[in-house]
Write a protein that holds these residues in place. Structure first.
Motif, short mmCIF file in Angstrom:
data_model
loop_
_atom_site.label_atom_id
_atom_site.label_comp_id
_atom_site.label_asym_id
_atom_site.label_seq_id
_atom_site.Cartn_x
_atom_site.Cartn_y
_atom_site.Cartn_z
N SER A 90 8.47 -8.07 -13.41
CA SER A 90 8.75 -6.96 -14.31
C SER A 90 7.95 -5.70 -14.00
CB SER A 90 8.52 -7.38 -15.76
OG SER A 90 7.18 -7.77 -15.97
N VAL A 91 6.88 -5.80 -13.21
CA VAL A 91 6.06 -4.63 -12.89
C VAL A 91 6.09 -4.26 -11.42
CG1 VAL A 91 4.54 -5.25 -14.80
CG2 VAL A 91 3.85 -5.79 -12.45
N LYS A 92 6.78 -5.02 -10.60
CA LYS A 92 6.83 -4.72 -9.17
C LYS A 92 7.42 -3.33 -8.93
CE LYS A 92 7.10 -9.42 -7.35
NZ LYS A 92 7.94 -10.43 -6.66
N GLY A 93 6.76 -2.56 -8.07
CA GLY A 93 7.18 -1.21 -7.79
C GLY A 93 6.64 -0.18 -8.76
N ARG A 94 6.03 -0.62 -9.85
CA ARG A 94 5.47 0.29 -10.85
C ARG A 94 3.95 0.18 -10.97
NH1 ARG A 94 6.60 -0.23 -16.07
NH2 ARG A 94 7.05 -2.48 -15.98
N PHE A 95 3.41 -1.03 -10.80
CA PHE A 95 1.97 -1.26 -10.94
C PHE A 95 1.37 -1.57 -9.58
CE2 PHE A 95 1.89 -3.01 -15.60
CZ PHE A 95 2.62 -1.90 -16.02
N THR A 96 0.14 -1.13 -9.37
CA THR A 96 -0.60 -1.43 -8.15
C THR A 96 -2.03 -1.80 -8.50
OG1 THR A 96 0.72 0.16 -6.87
CG2 THR A 96 -1.35 -0.58 -5.90
N THR A 97 -2.52 -2.91 -7.97
CA THR A 97 -3.90 -3.32 -8.20
C THR A 97 -4.72 -3.14 -6.93
OG1 THR A 97 -5.30 -5.08 -9.14
CG2 THR A 97 -3.55 -5.76 -7.64
N SER A 98 -5.98 -2.78 -7.10
CA SER A 98 -6.85 -2.52 -5.96
C SER A 98 -8.30 -2.80 -6.34
CB SER A 98 -6.71 -1.08 -5.47
OG SER A 98 -7.08 -0.16 -6.49
N ILE A 99 -9.17 -2.80 -5.34
CA ILE A 99 -10.60 -3.05 -5.54
C ILE A 99 -11.42 -2.00 -4.80
CG2 ILE A 99 -12.49 -4.61 -4.91
CD1 ILE A 99 -10.66 -6.94 -5.55
N ASP A 100 -12.46 -1.52 -5.45
CA ASP A 100 -13.47 -0.68 -4.81
C ASP A 100 -14.74 -1.51 -4.74
OD1 ASP A 100 -15.49 1.13 -4.13
OD2 ASP A 100 -14.54 2.78 -5.20
N ASN A 101 -15.03 -2.06 -3.56
CA ASN A 101 -16.18 -2.94 -3.42
C ASN A 101 -17.51 -2.23 -3.66
OD1 ASN A 101 -15.27 -5.72 -2.59
ND2 ASN A 101 -14.21 -4.53 -1.01
N ALA A 102 -17.60 -0.96 -3.26
CA ALA A 102 -18.84 -0.22 -3.45
C ALA A 102 -19.19 -0.06 -4.92
CB ALA A 102 -18.74 1.15 -2.78
N LYS A 103 -18.18 0.07 -5.76
CA LYS A 103 -18.38 0.23 -7.20
C LYS A 103 -18.27 -1.07 -7.96
CE LYS A 103 -16.68 4.99 -7.35
NZ LYS A 103 -15.69 5.92 -7.96
N ASN A 104 -17.93 -2.16 -7.26
CA ASN A 104 -17.70 -3.46 -7.89
C ASN A 104 -16.73 -3.32 -9.07
OD1 ASN A 104 -18.65 -6.02 -6.96
ND2 ASN A 104 -19.55 -6.37 -8.98
N THR A 105 -15.65 -2.60 -8.81
CA THR A 105 -14.67 -2.30 -9.84
C THR A 105 -13.26 -2.55 -9.31
OG1 THR A 105 -16.09 -0.63 -10.87
CG2 THR A 105 -13.74 -0.52 -11.38
N ALA A 106 -12.44 -3.17 -10.13
CA ALA A 106 -11.03 -3.37 -9.82
C ALA A 106 -10.19 -2.44 -10.68
CB ALA A 106 -10.63 -4.82 -10.06
N TYR A 107 -9.00 -2.11 -10.20
CA TYR A 107 -8.14 -1.16 -10.88
C TYR A 107 -6.72 -1.70 -11.00
CZ TYR A 107 -11.91 2.00 -9.58
OH TYR A 107 -13.15 2.58 -9.41
N LEU A 108 -6.05 -1.26 -12.05
CA LEU A 108 -4.63 -1.47 -12.19
C LEU A 108 -4.00 -0.11 -12.46
CD1 LEU A 108 -2.31 -3.57 -12.27
CD2 LEU A 108 -2.58 -3.58 -14.76
N GLN A 109 -3.33 0.45 -11.46
CA GLN A 109 -2.63 1.71 -11.60
C GLN A 109 -1.22 1.42 -12.11
OE1 GLN A 109 -3.66 5.07 -10.97
NE2 GLN A 109 -1.73 5.43 -12.05
N MET A 110 -0.89 1.97 -13.25
CA MET A 110 0.38 1.73 -13.89
C MET A 110 1.16 3.04 -13.96
SD MET A 110 -0.80 -0.77 -17.02
CE MET A 110 -1.64 0.57 -17.87
N THR A 111 2.40 3.01 -13.48
CA THR A 111 3.26 4.18 -13.52
C THR A 111 4.63 3.75 -14.03
OG1 THR A 111 4.04 6.09 -12.24
CG2 THR A 111 4.09 3.94 -11.16
N GLY A 112 5.42 4.73 -14.43
CA GLY A 112 6.73 4.42 -14.98
C GLY A 112 6.66 3.48 -16.18
N LEU A 113 5.70 3.73 -17.05
CA LEU A 113 5.46 2.80 -18.16
C LEU A 113 6.64 2.77 -19.13
CD1 LEU A 113 1.70 3.55 -18.67
CD2 LEU A 113 2.68 1.28 -18.24
#
Length: 125
Positions: free
Chosen positions: A62-85
């Protein structure tokens, strides 16, 4: 002591975008995968995405093509970029850590080792 702290939730109109953050302490992403789950009112918690220590990713259909997950190792932080909500994306979103999981599939709640407390995303006009 392991802690996962989500941020970035809020109110957004349909079609809008948000980026959720998961700040991790007490663990490293070479050992743990980071998954995102969500729980809407009256519904069970469901897996949304997963990113493993090998950078492998997996998303619920249901979120393919709209959400992207990533990691910034230097900041020890993960992200979920959500578009087309969409309104149906409205839920509390939870960050989760899974030991030695490589995200060839979505993680299940029963497989989660650590949970964040969640951040609310509301999609409404």
């Amino acid at each position: 002591e392991v802690q996962l702290v989500e941020s970035g939730g809020g109110l957004v109109q349909p079609g809008g975008s948000l980026r959720l953050s998961c700040a991790a302490s007490g663990l490293t992403f070479d050992v743990f995968a980071i998954a995102w789950f969500r729980q809407a009112p009256g519904k069970e918690r469901e897996g949304v995405s997963c990113i493993g220590s090998n950078d492998g990713t997996f998303y619920v259909d249901s979120v393919k093509g709209r959400f992207t997950t990533s990691i910034d190792n230097a900041k020890n932080t993960a992200y979920l970029q959500m578009t087309g909500l969409k309104p149906e994306d409205t839920a509390v979103y939870y960050c989760a850590a899974l030991l030695e999981y490589y995200c060839s599939a979505l993680g299940a709640p029963e497989e989660v080792d650590y949970w964040g407390k969640g951040t609310l995303v509301t999609v409404s006009s």
